[in-house]
Design a protein around this motif. Sequence first.
Motif, short mmCIF file in Angstrom:
data_model
loop_
_atom_site.label_atom_id
_atom_site.label_comp_id
_atom_site.label_asym_id
_atom_site.label_seq_id
_atom_site.Cartn_x
_atom_site.Cartn_y
_atom_site.Cartn_z
N ALA A 79 0.82 -1.21 0.00
CA ALA A 79 0.00 0.00 0.00
C ALA A 79 0.86 1.26 0.00
O ALA A 79 1.79 1.39 0.80
CB ALA A 79 -0.92 0.00 1.21
N ARG A 80 0.54 2.17 -0.89
CA ARG A 80 1.17 3.48 -0.93
C ARG A 80 0.46 4.40 0.06
O ARG A 80 -0.57 4.05 0.64
CB ARG A 80 1.11 4.04 -2.34
CG ARG A 80 1.79 3.15 -3.39
CD ARG A 80 1.52 3.68 -4.79
NE ARG A 80 0.10 3.69 -5.08
CZ ARG A 80 -0.45 4.31 -6.12
NH1 ARG A 80 0.31 4.97 -6.97
NH2 ARG A 80 -1.75 4.27 -6.31
N ASP A 83 -3.30 4.68 -0.46
CA ASP A 83 -4.00 3.44 -0.81
C ASP A 83 -4.86 2.92 0.34
O ASP A 83 -4.54 3.12 1.52
CB ASP A 83 -2.99 2.36 -1.19
CG ASP A 83 -2.48 2.51 -2.61
OD1 ASP A 83 -3.12 3.23 -3.39
OD2 ASP A 83 -1.43 1.91 -2.92
N ASP A 145 -8.36 3.84 -11.21
CA ASP A 145 -7.46 4.99 -11.32
C ASP A 145 -7.74 5.72 -12.63
O ASP A 145 -8.36 5.18 -13.54
CB ASP A 145 -6.00 4.55 -11.29
CG ASP A 145 -5.07 5.60 -10.71
OD1 ASP A 145 -5.55 6.75 -10.45
OD2 ASP A 145 -3.88 5.31 -10.49
N VAL A 189 -6.17 -3.68 -3.46
CA VAL A 189 -5.53 -2.43 -3.01
C VAL A 189 -5.85 -1.36 -4.03
O VAL A 189 -5.53 -1.50 -5.22
CB VAL A 189 -4.01 -2.61 -2.86
CG1 VAL A 189 -3.37 -1.32 -2.35
CG2 VAL A 189 -3.68 -3.78 -1.92
N THR A 191 -6.32 3.11 -4.70
CA THR A 191 -6.18 4.48 -4.20
C THR A 191 -7.52 4.99 -3.69
O THR A 191 -8.57 4.70 -4.27
CB THR A 191 -5.64 5.40 -5.31
OG1 THR A 191 -5.51 6.73 -4.79
CG2 THR A 191 -6.56 5.45 -6.52
N GLU A 192 -7.51 5.73 -2.59
CA GLU A 192 -8.77 6.07 -1.90
C GLU A 192 -9.74 6.86 -2.77
O GLU A 192 -10.95 6.81 -2.54
CB GLU A 192 -8.49 6.84 -0.61
CG GLU A 192 -8.05 8.27 -0.79
CD GLU A 192 -8.13 9.07 0.52
OE1 GLU A 192 -8.98 8.75 1.36
OE2 GLU A 192 -7.32 10.00 0.67
#
Length: 400
Positions: A79-80, A83, A145, A189, A191-192
């Motif tokens: 996770a970034r 994320d 994304d 996983v 991105t929010e």
Amino acid sequence: MCEKCETGVEILTRNGEGRRNFLRGGAAVAAAPLAAAGFSGSRAAAQPSDALAQSEVQAWAARDTDGTFAPYTITRREARPKDVVIDIMYSSICHSDIHTYKGDWGMPNFPLVPGHEMVGRVVGVGSEVTKFREGDIAGVGTMVDSCGECVNCLADREQNCLNGTTFTYDSPDQVSGGVTYGGYSKRIVVTEDFVLRIPPGVDLAGFAPLLCAGITTFSPINHWDLKPGQRYGVIGMGGLGHLAVKLGAAKGAEVVVFTTSQDKLEDARSFGASEAYLWSDEEGLRSQMASFDLMLSTVPVAYPMQQFLNMLKLDKTLVNVGALFPVEGAHGMMMGFGRQSLAGSMTGGIAETQRVIDFAAHHGVAATYEMITPDQIGEACERVVNRQARYRYVIDMTAA
């Protein structure tokens, strides 16, 4: 009941704000934990340090165009900072998944892990995530994304990103390389900005199909401004069509269904339709000429459309959301005489997807579904092709 829910075009963001600021508001953070607390059958969330790490995840992949599904291990990225890590509870089968593995839109990358209608529990969040916390219930839909900078992304239409939307599966993965893997798996996983909040107290399995079928049918209702009391025709009543009926009825429209299945006539009325007709009922179809304010075609294959275009009032629109193939049987002279419009639509942006989730929760709308386990995916897909689904198959990932 708010005025915006009942009349006019749905407002996609609050006070003109972009969807990222809107979705990061305090109300979004506060609502989701209640749903998590109310779900009693879930597994305990993983420790954040473990959840954020790269992981090997159990998935179910199509191996060929025949739809032979088998267990398959995939890698989910570390996770970034922005994320969200989600353990998937429920993932539903969309006809798009079948079109993809059959190669109807071009040959896919095998092994293929489909699935773009999923709901699950947040088990980890990156250090810069503001919208979710561990334990929240969240959803992921058709895309994960986009560039976030082009004119379409800035207009909350990430699905039309001019630099290339990253779709949830079989799409070039701009972060990890290779291709994306979808919701026929135990973890994802994302991105929010592409994760949706699921309101408390809803049927989580019944809400999974809203992430594609729901937004795909709601977006035209919203864009073409369907109003209470207007006549709204739904052509085809499968996974997409049954939600088109429920959402149209919740908007207060007079819903009329056209189906090829005798046993769906009564279902249509139970979902909120005032009338339902078989395609073979020539007299019934003639009685509907020039009477509709909006029509939605959810049929997943091409068919002659002019008989339904003739049912539109002057200057009204038939929107195709089902058959993503060359259109058949639209007659230029007849369309011109009635000044009819034939339009296309496909999924919706993130803000609009959140809108349909909240609208459905407010009005008590959810998909009608049959629960299956992952080992039944191949069989369920065949039943969808054979028009035997009633009306969505939802895969119970907690039983895997």
